[in-house]
Enzyme design. Sequence first.
Site, short mmCIF file in Angstrom:
data_model
loop_
_atom_site.label_atom_id
_atom_site.label_comp_id
_atom_site.label_asym_id
_atom_site.label_seq_id
_atom_site.Cartn_x
_atom_site.Cartn_y
_atom_site.Cartn_z
N GLU A 64 0.84 -1.20 0.00
CA GLU A 64 0.00 0.00 0.00
C GLU A 64 0.88 1.25 0.00
O GLU A 64 1.73 1.42 0.87
CB GLU A 64 -0.92 0.02 1.22
CG GLU A 64 -2.06 -0.97 1.16
CD GLU A 64 -3.06 -0.81 2.29
OE1 GLU A 64 -4.15 -1.38 2.18
OE2 GLU A 64 -2.75 -0.12 3.28
N CYS A 65 0.67 2.11 -0.96
CA CYS A 65 1.30 3.43 -1.04
C CYS A 65 2.83 3.33 -1.05
O CYS A 65 3.42 3.09 -2.09
CB CYS A 65 0.79 4.33 0.08
SG CYS A 65 0.97 6.09 -0.27
#
Length: 531
Positions: free
Chosen positions: A407-408
Amino acid sequence: MVSTPAVVIAAPASGSGKTTLATGLIGALRRAGHTVAPFKVGPDYIDPGYHGLAAGRPGRNLDPVLVGAERVRPLYRHGTRGCDIAVVEGVMGLFDGRIDENQAQSVAEGSTAQIAALLGAPVVLVVDARGHSQSLAALLHGFATYDSEIRLGGVILNRVGSERHEQVLRAACERVGLPVLGALPRMAELAVPSRHLGLIPAIEHGGAARSAVDAMTELVAAHVDLGAIARLAASRVSGPSWDPTAELHALRDDVPGATDSAGGMSESVVWLRDSGSATYSDTDTPDAPGRRDGLPTATRSEVGTRDEVDDVRLAPGRLVSDDGPVIAIAGGAAFTFGYAEHRELLAAAGARVAVFDPLRDDLPTGTAGVVLPGGFPEEHAAELSANEPLLDGLRAAADAGIPVHAECAGLLYLTRSLDGHRMAGVVDAVAEFGPRLTLGYRDAVALTDSFLWTAGQRVRGHEFHRTRLVSAAAADSAWAWRAPDGETVREGAVIRRVHASYLHTHPAGNPATITGFVAAAADYTATRVDV
């Protein structure tokens, strides 16, 4: 069972000093002998790090947008277990929340006011006193009467300029019947360094973060009536506490591949070598499930107890499983974004959670699944790039079919390069620091089947980054959502057993993803371990 009393620290607007006040209050109450449960409203990952330092226990989030309003009370009860008071720091202004053009009610979804109403807790309003005089009474009257469900219990005056200024402001508060619970003078030296996404995370700020928390604690202890705060605290939370094992048991008949192997709580964390205050026991090193073909392994993994961990949101302790799949979670200064419930759910699903630092570690021995959470890899790109054995190992892990959830920051780490520095090259794209901040909740639809999501599944997530992908090759997109301008955004990538995206989700709001992830890791263990 009577629920733990709480106070909610709110403000008329962002920048009023909520984080300073809340962190200092947590520390001051702890020094006064209270066991304090710290919470942050919304998806913020940074403030809970400072809360955790002050409380000596994990800082947690209460976000009805990401987990559903129905889970807020159970998660509150879970986070307050063993505590006699809770401090909840709000987000933005008291009534600010998710913007919905069709919203009819006065309390916005995800707002501090919604959390206060759900908990039945009083609100302490922190007011930036600069520029205020008698007219403060009108502002307070508006906040006190805007919504009958919200109980404004008192005011803390922040950044007061002089004794005379304080007298005028106290008179304004008295005029509308609100007690002043404290008055803090202007203290510029308490400012904590920030950058493009807000405060620098406590784990990155190191000893300076500890010093800042100590200074906030001293300031609040000297200028806030702690006894009045403790007497004001209250809550009306009933019902059961959130329990990760029970949550997963409820799903096991509905989720393909889910097993009845729940067996632990947040204490189930394996730590690799770490800087700072720590005591390690080599004799407690767990046996790994086995070597994977072509994968490097960490020099050693160590289980330890720590007097004060760099990121107190993680709670190290004993292993509860000898044979569950090893889930490696990136931590350290570059990967600081995560929720305490994530580790708890993984452990409850039977996984052995190994936290490693990509700045210096290899993948833990026996890794069968990898979690690459959010953080600030752009601030550590050169160091991340220098750890070539881990980059090669991560690429080999993805090629071998180990499930990877990124994530990210994790997405950036998987690209070919970040700001010119070599990364793992799992995702065929180049990442760079961008010209503007991307921030906000997203109503997303999964576009591709994966071990986490089924195509067509609707998910609420949150974006928070100032980087972008360029020169991205075609791949199966992870998500789609409608942008405010009406355009459809396709984002992220699903490649083999790799799910990489900018979108942050909350595992407590999506527990089926945990069973799917651990099942995929267990499947890899069963098929790839040398016998």
